[in-house]
Every structure is written in structure tokens, then in C-alpha cells.
Design an enzyme around this catalytic site. Structure first.
Site, PDB file in Angstrom:
ATOM      1  N   GLU A 106       0.422  -8.342   9.047  1.00  0.00           N
ATOM      2  CA  GLU A 106       0.293  -6.881   8.950  1.00  0.00           C
ATOM      3  C   GLU A 106      -0.910  -6.432   9.770  1.00  0.00           C
ATOM      4  O   GLU A 106      -1.924  -7.133   9.800  1.00  0.00           O
ATOM      5  CB  GLU A 106       0.067  -6.476   7.489  1.00  0.00           C
ATOM      6  CG  GLU A 106       1.242  -6.749   6.595  1.00  0.00           C
ATOM      7  CD  GLU A 106       0.928  -6.428   5.132  1.00  0.00           C
ATOM      8  OE1 GLU A 106      -0.085  -5.747   4.866  1.00  0.00           O
ATOM      9  OE2 GLU A 106       1.680  -6.859   4.271  1.00  0.00           O
ATOM     10  N   ARG A 139       2.379 -10.195  -1.479  1.00  0.00           N
ATOM     11  CA  ARG A 139       1.834 -10.566  -0.174  1.00  0.00           C
ATOM     12  C   ARG A 139       2.953 -11.188   0.655  1.00  0.00           C
ATOM     13  O   ARG A 139       3.779 -11.926   0.112  1.00  0.00           O
ATOM     14  CB  ARG A 139       0.700 -11.599  -0.311  1.00  0.00           C
ATOM     15  CG  ARG A 139      -0.602 -11.067  -0.847  1.00  0.00           C
ATOM     16  CD  ARG A 139      -1.309 -10.127   0.137  1.00  0.00           C
ATOM     17  NE  ARG A 139      -2.588  -9.648  -0.347  1.00  0.00           N
ATOM     18  CZ  ARG A 139      -2.773  -8.493  -1.008  1.00  0.00           C
ATOM     19  NH1 ARG A 139      -1.747  -7.683  -1.242  1.00  0.00           N
ATOM     20  NH2 ARG A 139      -3.976  -8.138  -1.393  1.00  0.00           N
ATOM     21  N   HIS A 197       2.971  -1.352   3.547  1.00  0.00           N
ATOM     22  CA  HIS A 197       1.973  -1.732   2.532  1.00  0.00           C
ATOM     23  C   HIS A 197       1.353  -0.486   1.877  1.00  0.00           C
ATOM     24  O   HIS A 197       0.150  -0.222   2.015  1.00  0.00           O
ATOM     25  CB  HIS A 197       0.884  -2.621   3.142  1.00  0.00           C
ATOM     26  CG  HIS A 197       0.133  -3.415   2.117  1.00  0.00           C
ATOM     27  ND1 HIS A 197      -0.387  -4.665   2.373  1.00  0.00           N
ATOM     28  CD2 HIS A 197      -0.190  -3.138   0.828  1.00  0.00           C
ATOM     29  CE1 HIS A 197      -1.004  -5.121   1.288  1.00  0.00           C
ATOM     30  NE2 HIS A 197      -0.894  -4.208   0.341  1.00  0.00           N
TER      31      HIS A 197
HETATM   32  C1  8YV Z   1      -4.437  -2.394  -0.887  1.00  0.00           C
HETATM   33  C2  8YV Z   1      -3.515  -4.406  -2.170  1.00  0.00           C
HETATM   34  O1  8YV Z   1      -3.559  -1.788  -0.019  1.00  0.00           O
HETATM   35  O2  8YV Z   1      -4.804  -4.296  -4.133  1.00  0.00           O
HETATM   36  C3  8YV Z   1      -4.279  -4.998  -3.298  1.00  0.00           C
HETATM   37  O3  8YV Z   1      -4.358  -6.235  -3.356  1.00  0.00           O
HETATM   38  O4  8YV Z   1      -2.854  -5.080  -1.465  1.00  0.00           O
HETATM   39  C4  8YV Z   1      -3.538  -2.937  -1.945  1.00  0.00           C
HETATM   40  O5  8YV Z   1      -3.732  -2.229  -3.112  1.00  0.00           O
HETATM   41  C5  8YV Z   1      -5.343  -3.297  -0.127  1.00  0.00           C
HETATM   42  O6  8YV Z   1      -6.253  -3.972  -0.876  1.00  0.00           O
HETATM   43  C6  8YV Z   1      -6.117  -2.527   0.935  1.00  0.00           C
HETATM   44  O7  8YV Z   1      -5.595  -2.821   2.138  1.00  0.00           O
END
Ligand code: 8YV
Length: 312
Positions: free
Chosen positions: A260, A231, A278
Site C-alpha cells: 500500500e 493487513r 485502507h
Molecule cells: C490506520 C490501521 O489507517 O489501526 C490500524 O492498525 O490500520 C488504521 O486504523 C493506520 O494505522 C494509519 O495508516
């Protein structure tokens, strides 16, 4: 009667179709007036399907007195107020495991791209400079370098295994020491000091907010690289931008950012950073599996069964 749920962010079409078959879905992200929308559905809605940053805070939970479960698309639940959910006895689920290998692949690709400057060298070729200016400048090898994994959970461990296959040495820092052969570092500064590449793979949230700060970047030093697939909140982004601009670290590979998707435009002109939008888990296969697990958790709950992947 189908149970009523609120979907906070746009899901994959096939995930949304699966939800539509089982539930009456109300789409928060399509509502012009969120408060009016919530007031309209407050007394019927029993579940939330959340997506990434479109999570659920305490204020949202307060508006939904019949809320029983929040099912997140994604393993990271930093956009959900877990304490508020626990207080209200709301179950929270996420999508672990199904994305581990895919995110680890992205992490390794970022390490390679960052040290070997693959996007920059491709740009050099596309700009016609190979023919006019000659060979692209030499870059940095992975073999023999130390990868310091910050956060050795499922994803961190999958990355570490890949890095070993590339001939890298491993060290890690984690909330708790694990029963593994890789050397453990007691804090983030010592991890950075003893690593060539700091790989950020810890969960987001208040406990890890800005743990990669200027002191950590100083410890990494001008030959060091930072790669983040976790993150944006884990890194002091203004400090990282400054350190990259001033050559106080060698480079960065980032899949995640502050704010983002409207990230700081200062990133766009930095030559020593490899930037991805991302995409860690963004393959057809993995996103399909994540969506299926999100739906399955909701289905199990409304069938009166224990959910498959609760966040504890
Ligand atoms: C996804 C993520 O892009 O699983 C996560 O925590 O950051 C990613 O796999 C997200 O959840 C959807 O935007």
C-alpha cells in the site's frame, strides 16, 4: 525545554498541532537524507510518533540511543519491531478501542458491498446499461450464510455482532478459544471450509504472514468470499488474484493490500473484487480520537505516569 520527538509519517493536522504544543517535533518524512536527519537528532530524541506503515525497525531504534517510547497512530503495530523495542526497554503504545466500531462498520459494509455487488451495480447504472440491457444480474444474500471470523479480538467480535444482526451464522478461529457461544474452528482451513464468507480480522506480523493461502482458498471454494480489513500480509495475494481471475472463489472485499498504497495494478480490472483504499478507521471522529490517544500516551509518559494503552 520541550522534549524532542520524531514523527515518522504525516499525521492529521490537529494531531500534529497538539504534538507541536507539547514537543519539539522533527519530521522524518520530510527529510531528504534520513541518515543525516537521524544523526542530527540522535542524541536529543526521546520519543517516536509512528503512523501506519511508517513504523520503527531495529535499525531505526539503534540510531536513537535516548529513545524511551514509540507511540503509534493505529491499533496494528506490525510495522514496529516489538522484540527490538522490548530488548531496548522502549515502551510501545497503540490506539485500540477508539477505532473498533468504525472498523467493524467498514467490515460489514465490505461484506454487503461484496456479496451484493453494490459498486459493480452502481457502475452498471452510471454506464447507462440499466436502460439498455435491463435489470442488473442477481447477487448473493447475507441472511443464513456463515461468516467465519479469523481473529476474534475486539474488532472481530464487533464484526460478529453486526453480522448476527444481519441474520448471518458465525464461526471463528483465534489463537485461543474464547468463552463465547459461536463455534470455534481449530485452524484456518476448517474455518474456510465451514464458512461462506471468510472475514480476516487478525493482527499482521510474522505469525500471521500469508495464513490465508491457496489451501484456505480451496477450502472456501467457488461459492466463497473473502473479506480482509486487517493487513494485506495475512493473505497470499498472488494466489488470491489467481483464484479470483479463475473463478475458484466467488469474490473478495479488500480494505488492505500488499505494498500500500502502490498496489498491484492487476486488482484494477477484477470485476469480482470490491476494493477500498485502507479506510477502515477513516472517519473524522475516529481518526481524531486515535490522534488524541497517540498524544495522550506521549504526554503521560513525559509526565512520569504510566501510559494509557501499552502494547504488551
Ligand atoms: C490506520 C490501521 O489507517 O489501526 C490500524 O492498525 O490500520 C488504521 O486504523 C493506520 O494505522 C494509519 O495508516
Amino acid at each position: 525545554m520541550k522534549p524532542e520527538i520524531i514523527v515518522t509519517g504525516r499525521l492529521l493536522p490537529r494531531t500534529q498541532e497538539a504534538l507541536d504544543r507539547i514537543f519539539t517535533c522533527h519530521k522524518l518524512y520530510e527529510a531528504a537524507d534520513h541518515l543525516a536527519f537521524l544523526r542530527q537528532h540522535a542524541q536529543q530524541v526521546r520519543a517516536l510518533a509512528t503512523f501506519g506503515a511508517s513504523g520503527a525497525d531495529a535499525a531505526l531504534m539503534d540510531q536513537l540511543p535516548k529513545l524511551e517510547i514509540i507511540s503509534n497512530f493505529g491499533v496494528g503495530v506490525d510495522a514496529i519491531d516489538l522484540a527490538a523495542a522490548a530488548k531496548r526497554r522502549i515502551i510501545v503504545t497503540n490506539t485500540p478501542e477508539v477505532l473498533t466500531e468504525c472498523v467493524a462498520d467498514t467490515a460489514m459494509a465490505l461484506v454487503l458491498a461484496t456479496l451484493r455487488r453494490l459498486p459493480q451495480s452502481e457502475n452498471y447504472l452510471r454506464a447507462g446499461q440499466w436502460g439498455t440491457r435491463g435489470a442488473y444480474p442477481l447477487t448473493t444474500s447475507l441472511g443464513g450464510k456463515t461468516l467465519g471470523v479469523l481473529g476474534l479480538g475486539r474488532i472481530g467480535e464487533a464484526i460478529a455482532k453486526r453480522a448476527e444482526a444481519f441474520g448471518m451464522k458465525l464461526r471463528y478461529h483465534n489463537r485461543s478459544r474464547k468463552n463465547l457461544a459461536w463455534p470455534y474452528e481449530p485452524d484456518v482451513v476448517s474455518l474456510a471450509k465451514n464458512s461462506d464468507v471468510l472475514l480476516v480480522a487478525a493482527p499482521g506480523g510474522p505469525q500471521t504472514q500469508r495464513i490465508v493461502n491457496a489451501a484456505v482458498l480451496d477450502a472456501l471454494g467457488p461459492q466463497g468470499f473473502v473479506v480482509n480489513i486487517a493487513r494485506g500480509s495475512l493473505i497470499d495475494e498472488p494466489a488470491l488474484l489467481r483464484y479470483l481471475r479463475e473463478g475458484r472463489i466467488a469474490g473478495a472485499g479488500l480494505d488492505v493490500f500488499d505494498n500500500e498504497p502502490k498496489i498491484d495494478p492487476a486488482w484494477f480490472s477484477l470485476d469480482n473484487a470490491v476494493l477500498l483504499p485502507h479506510v477502515g478507521s477513516a472517519t473524522e471522529e475516529t481518526r481524531t480520537a486515535m490522534g488524541a490517544l497517540q498524544v495522550e500516551n506521549l504526554q503521560l509518559h513525559f509526565a512520569g505516569k504510566p501510559v494509557k494503552t501499552p502494547v504488551t
